[in-house]
Scaffold this motif. Structure first.
Motif, PDB file in Angstrom:
ATOM      1  N   ASP A 347     -58.750  65.880  83.574  1.00 33.03           N
ATOM      2  CA  ASP A 347     -60.054  66.233  83.014  1.00 33.03           C
ATOM      3  C   ASP A 347     -61.127  65.378  83.675  1.00 33.03           C
ATOM      4  O   ASP A 347     -60.850  64.538  84.531  1.00 33.03           O
ATOM      5  N   GLU A 348     -62.364  65.589  83.263  1.00 29.01           N
ATOM      6  CA  GLU A 348     -63.448  64.756  83.759  1.00 29.01           C
ATOM      7  C   GLU A 348     -63.286  63.345  83.187  1.00 29.01           C
ATOM      8  O   GLU A 348     -63.072  63.161  81.993  1.00 29.01           O
ATOM      9  N   VAL A 349     -63.365  62.368  84.053  1.00 29.39           N
ATOM     10  CA  VAL A 349     -63.137  60.982  83.643  1.00 29.39           C
ATOM     11  C   VAL A 349     -64.431  60.413  83.087  1.00 29.39           C
ATOM     12  O   VAL A 349     -65.273  59.902  83.818  1.00 29.39           O
ATOM     13  N   THR A 350     -64.597  60.515  81.761  1.00 29.32           N
ATOM     14  CA  THR A 350     -65.811  60.025  81.103  1.00 29.32           C
ATOM     15  C   THR A 350     -65.598  58.611  80.583  1.00 29.32           C
ATOM     16  O   THR A 350     -64.465  58.166  80.367  1.00 29.32           O
ATOM     17  N   ASP A 351     -66.715  57.918  80.363  1.00 30.32           N
ATOM     18  CA  ASP A 351     -66.623  56.573  79.801  1.00 30.32           C
ATOM     19  C   ASP A 351     -65.914  56.582  78.458  1.00 30.32           C
ATOM     20  O   ASP A 351     -65.084  55.710  78.166  1.00 30.32           O
ATOM     21  N   LYS A 397     -62.839  53.001  86.776  1.00 33.93           N
ATOM     22  CA  LYS A 397     -63.631  53.302  85.581  1.00 33.93           C
ATOM     23  C   LYS A 397     -63.341  52.292  84.468  1.00 33.93           C
ATOM     24  O   LYS A 397     -64.245  51.886  83.729  1.00 33.93           O
ATOM     25  N   PHE A 398     -62.059  51.890  84.354  1.00 32.93           N
ATOM     26  CA  PHE A 398     -61.714  50.855  83.376  1.00 32.93           C
ATOM     27  C   PHE A 398     -62.520  49.580  83.653  1.00 32.93           C
ATOM     28  O   PHE A 398     -63.058  48.963  82.742  1.00 32.93           O
ATOM     29  N   ARG A 399     -62.572  49.188  84.920  1.00 34.48           N
ATOM     30  CA  ARG A 399     -63.295  47.966  85.278  1.00 34.48           C
ATOM     31  C   ARG A 399     -64.792  48.090  84.980  1.00 34.48           C
ATOM     32  O   ARG A 399     -65.427  47.156  84.490  1.00 34.48           O
ATOM     33  N   GLN A 400     -65.340  49.275  85.260  1.00 27.99           N
ATOM     34  CA  GLN A 400     -66.770  49.488  85.019  1.00 27.99           C
ATOM     35  C   GLN A 400     -67.089  49.455  83.527  1.00 27.99           C
ATOM     36  O   GLN A 400     -68.056  48.820  83.098  1.00 27.99           O
ATOM     37  N   THR A 401     -66.296  50.162  82.727  1.00 35.18           N
ATOM     38  CA  THR A 401     -66.578  50.199  81.282  1.00 35.18           C
ATOM     39  C   THR A 401     -66.341  48.838  80.644  1.00 35.18           C
ATOM     40  O   THR A 401     -67.035  48.465  79.699  1.00 35.18           O
ATOM     41  N   ASP A 444     -68.463  54.253  71.980  1.00 33.30           N
ATOM     42  CA  ASP A 444     -67.829  55.541  72.253  1.00 33.30           C
ATOM     43  C   ASP A 444     -68.667  56.427  73.165  1.00 33.30           C
ATOM     44  O   ASP A 444     -68.322  57.591  73.388  1.00 33.30           O
ATOM     45  N   CYS A 445     -69.787  55.849  73.676  1.00 39.65           N
ATOM     46  CA  CYS A 445     -70.673  56.578  74.594  1.00 39.65           C
ATOM     47  C   CYS A 445     -71.280  57.825  73.954  1.00 39.65           C
ATOM     48  O   CYS A 445     -71.590  58.802  74.636  1.00 39.65           O
ATOM     49  N   GLU A 446     -71.445  57.804  72.624  1.00 42.63           N
ATOM     50  CA  GLU A 446     -72.126  58.917  71.971  1.00 42.63           C
ATOM     51  C   GLU A 446     -73.633  58.858  72.242  1.00 42.63           C
ATOM     52  O   GLU A 446     -74.304  59.890  72.232  1.00 42.63           O
TER      53      GLU A 446
END
Length: 476
Positions: A347-351, A397-401, A444-446
């Motif tokens: 899927d799209e890799v979202t935060d 992405k893990f590192r960025q978040t 949760d990046c809402e």
């Protein structure tokens, strides 16, 4: 062959001198001799004397002097000395006989020949003299040296007698074959197959010890494939044995899940010495035989096999007397989560998706990703490369978040003091509710991590609760 140059430690001459004083023969035997030949280091040294092993140990301790303690096990006729990192065990030569319903032998005094004849494999049935007159001389009645050169595991006696007397030796044969990457002699292996049902008289604790040694080996799949081929796996871990094979409906078959598991296990073993991560690899698809279903529209499905597998892990750990604390929870968690990274890259890799997986995996995230990478065993190299590249993106992405979360945790865009002023609240749980809700929404990046987004979120939340602000926070 003379081992004089190989027995470098002074302890061998000390034991030989003590035996000479007693007027008896003494030998270093078994695994230590085998490891000398193979070139493996060992701290455990077994001595056999034609006489009293306990008396020999006591005489050795007297020669060593100082605070040398002897631990005596009179029921077994053995004694131990711990000396400068070495564990020395002394026993009198003996012969053994067995009852059919027990692996505990009836022991009698015997000769060196009797003692070597009772040993499990030819490579463990060699002895080297430590008496002064014959120091270093090898006694190799069953051609253990030849079997080491041929890289063969073979019983010195009739394998049916060896394995029926002590069924644990079947597991030891497979363990040695795995650790040393030797083959099992065909006659010996046929004896294992014929006597596989005898393993049922062995306690779970003893079986566990051998399985953990197999799992700690450089290539553990060797042991598991031998366990399957011998019939032992069906007696010990039938859940794993049921993974072997391919069912075909309308010309469509699923992959052999046992073979796939072996590839995953060896891949994990190459990357990590963590034995419980290896157990997670072994059990990651354990739920597939239970959940396997044919669907005319979709083909073979294994819905929720990860959740079912995690429950099976807990049952297996209890039955096999494996550790039931953090280790069991760790393996069950990785089995339950092992599909999540793959689903993430599809899927799209979202935060928010990355953050949810990190929250579930917690400190085991790196191990989960290692297992997920190993789980990609496709023969389609392009497909495999695509998945692994996507895992690289996920880990970035893990590192960025993680970096974003660190910044967010340092300072909230709207703090508790401003929330109190905005809604005219004193210090109370209501303020905490607003603050925690805001923090979770950002995590949760809402919503965006900005003051404007935070205020809009708080105003909307207050409206839902029937609370009006005292002023417009956006007014100039």
């Amino acid at each position: 062959m003379n081992f004089k140059s190989k027995l470098r430690s002074k302890i061998f001459h000390t034991v030989g001198a003590a035996a000479d004083d007693m007027g008896c023969q003494a030998y270093v035997v078994g695994g230590y001799v085998r490891d000398l030949v193979i070139g493996r280091s060992s701290k455990d040294i077994d001595f056999v004397t034609v006489g009293s092993g306990i008396e020999l140990a006591q005489n050795v301790a007297a020669i060593l002097g100082g605070k040398t303690d002897v631990t005596v096990f009179r029921n077994y006729g053995t004694a131990q000395i711990h000396r400068r990192g070495l564990e020395l065990e002394f026993v009198g030569a003996r012969k053994e006989s067995y009852r059919h319903d027990s692996r505990n032998p009836i022991v009698e005094d015997g000769t060196l020949a009797d003692d070597l004849a009772r040993r499990d494999f030819s490579i463990n049935a060699m002895a080297v003299s430590v008496n002064a007159a014959s120091f270093g001389e090898l006694i190799d009645v069953y051609d253990g040296m030849g079997d080491i050169e041929r890289r063969i595991i073979r019983t010195p006696a009739d394998p049916d007698i060896t394995f029926s007397d002590d069924p644990l030796r079947m597991l030891r044969a497979i363990r040695f074959a795995t650790q040393l990457q030797f083959d099992i002699d065909p006659v010996t292996f046929a004896g294992i197959v014929r006597n596989a049902s005898r393993i049922e008289i062995i306690t779970a604790e003893r079986i566990k010890d051998e399985l953990f040694k197999i799992m700690a080996s450089p290539k553990p799949s060797i042991g598991w494939e031998l366990l399957l081929a011998s019939g032992l796996l069906g007696k010990i871990l039938p859940e794993l044995a049921r993974m072997k094979g391919i069912d075909v409906v309308h010309g469509r078959g699923h992959k052999d899940n046992f073979r796939h598991t072996m590839l995953v296990l060896d891949s994990v073993a190459q990357a990590s010495d963590n034995v419980f991560l290896r157990w997670a690899a072994l059990f990651h698809d354990i739920g597939k035989p239970v959940t396997k279903h044919w669907d005319d529209a979709r083909g073979w499905t294994f819905h929720n096999h990860n959740f079912v597998g995690a429950k099976m892990v807990r049952n297996i750990f209890r039955r096999m007397k494996f550790p039931l604390g953090a280790e069991m929870r760790y393996v069950a968690k990785l089995v339950e989560l092992h599909m999540r990274p793959i689903a993430l890259v599809e899927d799209e890799v979202t935060d928010s998706a990355v953050r949810r997986l990190a929250n579930y995996a917690e400190e085991d995230l790196a191990d989960l990703m290692l297992l997920a990478r190993a789980d990609i065993t496709s023969k389609d190299e392009a497909r495999k490369a695509r998945y692994l590249a996507n895992f690289d993106l996920v880990e970035e992405k893990f590192r960025q978040t993680e970096a974003k979360d660190f910044e967010r945790n340092r300072k909230n865009p709207v703090d508790g003091t401003e929330i109190m002023a905005l809604f005219g609240l004193p210090q109370c749980p209501e303020v905490g509710f607003y603050a925690k809700s805001l923090k979770q929404a950002i995590k949760d990046c809402e919503i965006e991590d900005s003051r404007e987004a935070a205020l809009h979120f708080l105003l909307k939340l207050a409206e839902e609760r029937g609370t009006k602000p005292l002023y417009d926070p956006f007014a100039n």
